[in-house]
Write a protein that holds these residues in place. Sequence first.
Motif, PDB file in Angstrom:
ATOM      1  N   SER A 107       0.873  -1.335  -0.078  1.00 33.46           N
ATOM      2  CA  SER A 107      -0.059  -0.141   0.093  1.00 33.46           C
ATOM      3  C   SER A 107       0.805   1.421   0.018  1.00 33.46           C
ATOM      4  N   ILE A 108       2.103   1.094   0.747  1.00 30.86           N
ATOM      5  CA  ILE A 108       3.110   2.363   0.599  1.00 30.86           C
ATOM      6  C   ILE A 108       3.366   2.604  -0.754  1.00 30.86           C
ATOM      7  N   PHE A 111      -0.127   3.663  -2.922  1.00 30.23           N
ATOM      8  CA  PHE A 111      -0.484   4.899  -2.668  1.00 30.23           C
ATOM      9  C   PHE A 111       0.299   6.220  -2.415  1.00 30.23           C
ATOM     10  N   ARG A 113       2.717   9.020  -0.992  1.00 31.03           N
ATOM     11  CA  ARG A 113       2.255   9.935   0.003  1.00 31.03           C
ATOM     12  C   ARG A 113       0.858  10.347   0.149  1.00 31.03           C
ATOM     13  N   GLU A 114       0.074   9.863  -0.815  1.00 33.75           N
ATOM     14  CA  GLU A 114      -1.284  10.442  -1.135  1.00 33.75           C
ATOM     15  C   GLU A 114      -2.003  10.186   0.116  1.00 33.75           C
ATOM     16  N   GLU A 115      -2.595  11.439   0.668  1.00 37.03           N
ATOM     17  CA  GLU A 115      -3.560  11.318   1.921  1.00 37.03           C
ATOM     18  C   GLU A 115      -4.693  10.535   1.442  1.00 37.03           C
ATOM     19  N   SER A 119      -3.923   6.207   4.184  1.00 43.33           N
ATOM     20  CA  SER A 119      -2.690   6.793   5.088  1.00 43.33           C
ATOM     21  C   SER A 119      -2.842   6.790   6.616  1.00 43.33           C
ATOM     22  N   ILE A 122      -1.163   3.301   7.202  1.00 42.13           N
ATOM     23  CA  ILE A 122       0.076   3.163   7.000  1.00 42.13           C
ATOM     24  C   ILE A 122       0.929   3.780   8.059  1.00 42.13           C
ATOM     25  N   ALA A 123       0.316   5.031   8.357  1.00 46.70           N
ATOM     26  CA  ALA A 123       0.836   6.016   9.362  1.00 46.70           C
ATOM     27  C   ALA A 123       1.119   5.002  10.759  1.00 46.70           C
TER      28      ALA A 123
END
Length: 197
Positions: A107-108, A111, A113-115, A119, A122-123
């Motif tokens: 997914s990183i 996607f 850095r797409e918010e 996100s 991932i964070a």
Amino acid sequence: MGRTRTFDRDAVLFAAANAFRQRGFRDVSIAELEKATGLVSGSIYNAFGDKAGLFRAALHHYVHGFVKQRLDAFAGESATLEDLEGLILSTLEPPLSDGFGCLVTNSIVEFGREEGLASADIADTLVMTETAIGDVLARELGPATPEAATLHLMTLYHGVLTLSRSRVPTAAMAAMVRAEFARLKALRDGAREKNRN
């Protein structure tokens, strides 16, 4: 009035996470998700809203179930460098050695850095991983261990998960992981020896 059908939510989210892990969010079809989960599209939409809702739920389930359990097992409160090495080496074994990598790492890549869609989870994963690895390094190498050492091992961990989708030989990746941990163990053992004298 029709009866409400029930399903095992954990089993559905596990199956959906595996389908997304194999094909990515954009490339997996509703028909493939139906086949993977055993749900018809109407049930998917009723339970999760849409494909994006199912993805969010599956990713969250994967992060706070599978990933968290792995971090607790290999990098918990009493974990050592040997345990942390086991965490990274275990990515080269089933179930992650099937050539499809990790849903979070994929997914990183998908996607960036797409918010949005992925996100938050991932964070969460990056924070959990950084904390777990950093805590082990601080215990094993001392509290003054540079943050760069934690980032180095996070990069190694996610790099192996990414390369597991390629044709890079598993044995070569395992040797590289072992070499890095041999270096870290030598640092730890040298510091312990110095403290004894």
